[in-house]
Design a protein around this motif. Structure first.
Motif, mmCIF file in Angstrom:
data_model
loop_
_atom_site.group_PDB
_atom_site.id
_atom_site.type_symbol
_atom_site.label_atom_id
_atom_site.label_comp_id
_atom_site.label_asym_id
_atom_site.label_seq_id
_atom_site.Cartn_x
_atom_site.Cartn_y
_atom_site.Cartn_z
ATOM 1 N N ALA A 1 0.820 -1.224 0.000
ATOM 2 C CA ALA A 1 0.000 0.000 0.000
ATOM 3 C C ALA A 1 0.849 1.268 0.000
ATOM 4 O O ALA A 1 0.493 2.283 0.603
ATOM 5 N N THR A 2 2.006 1.184 -0.705
ATOM 6 C CA THR A 2 2.828 2.381 -0.920
ATOM 7 C C THR A 2 3.331 2.385 -2.365
ATOM 8 O O THR A 2 3.496 1.306 -2.970
ATOM 9 N N PRO A 3 3.599 3.563 -2.937
ATOM 10 C CA PRO A 3 4.139 3.601 -4.317
ATOM 11 C C PRO A 3 5.494 2.893 -4.406
ATOM 12 O O PRO A 3 5.815 2.245 -5.394
ATOM 13 N N GLU A 4 6.264 2.978 -3.304
ATOM 14 C CA GLU A 4 7.586 2.330 -3.292
ATOM 15 C C GLU A 4 7.422 0.809 -3.375
ATOM 16 O O GLU A 4 8.155 0.125 -4.087
ATOM 17 N N GLY A 5 6.422 0.303 -2.631
ATOM 18 C CA GLY A 5 6.170 -1.145 -2.671
ATOM 19 C C GLY A 5 5.752 -1.581 -4.058
ATOM 20 O O GLY A 5 6.189 -2.619 -4.577
ATOM 21 N N PHE A 6 4.929 -0.729 -4.719
ATOM 22 C CA PHE A 6 4.467 -1.078 -6.076
ATOM 23 C C PHE A 6 5.634 -1.060 -7.055
ATOM 24 O O PHE A 6 5.762 -1.938 -7.919
ATOM 25 N N ALA A 7 6.522 -0.082 -6.878
ATOM 26 C CA ALA A 7 7.695 -0.002 -7.785
ATOM 27 C C ALA A 7 8.587 -1.236 -7.606
ATOM 28 O O ALA A 7 9.115 -1.774 -8.577
ATOM 29 N N ARG A 8 8.706 -1.698 -6.344
ATOM 30 C CA ARG A 8 9.573 -2.861 -6.074
ATOM 31 C C ARG A 8 8.976 -4.146 -6.612
ATOM 32 O O ARG A 8 9.655 -4.937 -7.245
ATOM 33 N N ASN A 9 7.661 -4.322 -6.398
ATOM 34 C CA ASN A 9 7.050 -5.614 -6.759
ATOM 35 C C ASN A 9 5.603 -5.419 -7.198
ATOM 36 O O ASN A 9 4.668 -5.708 -6.445
ATOM 37 N N PRO A 10 5.414 -4.917 -8.429
ATOM 38 C CA PRO A 10 4.054 -4.632 -8.896
ATOM 39 C C PRO A 10 3.143 -5.863 -8.926
ATOM 40 O O PRO A 10 1.954 -5.764 -8.663
ATOM 41 N N ARG A 11 3.722 -7.036 -9.188
ATOM 42 C CA ARG A 11 2.882 -8.229 -9.246
ATOM 43 C C ARG A 11 2.300 -8.558 -7.866
ATOM 44 O O ARG A 11 1.118 -8.894 -7.749
#
Ligand code: BV8
Length: 224
Positions: A36-46
């Motif tokens: 639930a953070t943009p950084e988390g999405f950038a690291r592992n979008p899947r």
């Protein structure tokens, strides 16, 4: 009467959708920083798409409960006088018949292109390689407001709060800002403030009145 109703995950709990911070809640199963953070999405979008794919599936098979329906009845009885501001990304308020609903944290049922900003109805299952229908780039993300991102419709919400005569919070722990500050804003504007929740929240002292119990019992009792 100008009523603003702020809802959180607790109003959808009895529809079978998990809350975040209760015993066994979503943040005890998933690491908030990862999903639930943009950084988390950038690291592992899947991983993030899979987190929201699972919640989207749960949401599609869930039904609005008596609390959602009670709020829809209230809006029908008081045309133009009730605004629901929800932190929830499920669509249960709308499916219950509420028409004036602001989803400040986005919507599970919407997809967003991180490149061109295009928004479209989310397919049941989303993946990082899905091309944006408008620009064709593989920049698809859930249309969800993550931590560190600006919630949607803040100007409209703050305008509603300054004009509110009554403010009711339902099913929220009062731990996430800016939503957790709305009761204070409304009170400062002179609104009568009521908290309807299962347990006391972090902001219970801000309210003039408090009622504790499950939403499907205490919300219809308050509305009817
Ligand atoms: C912002 C995604 C600024 C959607 C969510 C450091 C870095 C960055 C930001 C911060 C930081 N420190 C603090 C912040 C601010 C941060 C924040 O508040 N963090 C907290 C944790 C301290 N806020 C933000 O980042 C927000 N953005 O500040 O932007 C900015 C400024 C300029 C430019 C750019 C940015 C964004 C906040 C939104 C984050 N997204 N989730 C999703 O996946 O769903 S928040 C998440 O928590 C959900 O959206 C959820 O809606 C929300 C609030 O939780 P609740 O709904 O209250 O649920 P919870 O489980 O906590 O409580 C349930 C309640 O229900 C309980 O009280 C329980 O008693 C009750 N209940 C249970 N069962 C029932 C019931 N009640 C009745 N009946 C029942 N049956």
């Amino acid at each position: 009467m100008r009523l603003v109703v702020l809802t959180g995950a607790g109003i959808s709990a009895e529809s079978g959708l998990g809350t975040f911070r209760d015993e066994g809640g979503l943040w005890s199963q998933y690491d908030l920083e990862e999903v639930a953070t943009p950084e988390g999405f950038a690291r592992n979008p899947r991983l993030v798409h899979d987190f929201y794919n699972a919640r989207r599936e749960n949401c599609a098979s869930a039904a609005p409960n008596a609390a959602h329906h009670a709020l829809a009845r209230l809006e029908a009885a008081l045309p133009g006088q009730v605004m629901v501001v929800t932190q929830n990304v499920d669509d249960l308020h709308t499916r219950a018949g509420s028409e004036r609903v602001i989803q400040m944290h986005g919507a599970l049922m919407r997809a967003l292109c991180a490149e061109c900003g295009h928004v479209w109805p989310a397919p049941a299952v989303m993946a990082p390689e899905d091309p944006c229908p408008a620009c064709a780039r593989p920049a698809t993300r859930p249309d969800i407001v993550w931590f560190g991102e600006m919630p949607y419709h803040m100007d409209e919400i703050l305008q509603e709060l300054t004009r509110a005569t009554h403010f009711v919070a339902i099913g929220t722990s009062g731990q996430v800002y800016p939503a957790a500050g709305f009761a204070q804003e409304a009170r400062r504007a002179g609104a009568e403030c009521l908290e309807l929740n299962l347990d006391p929240s972090d902001v219970s002292p801000v309210f003039h009145h408090r009622q504790f119990g499950p939403a499907t019992r205490i919300v219809p009792a308050w509305v009817d």
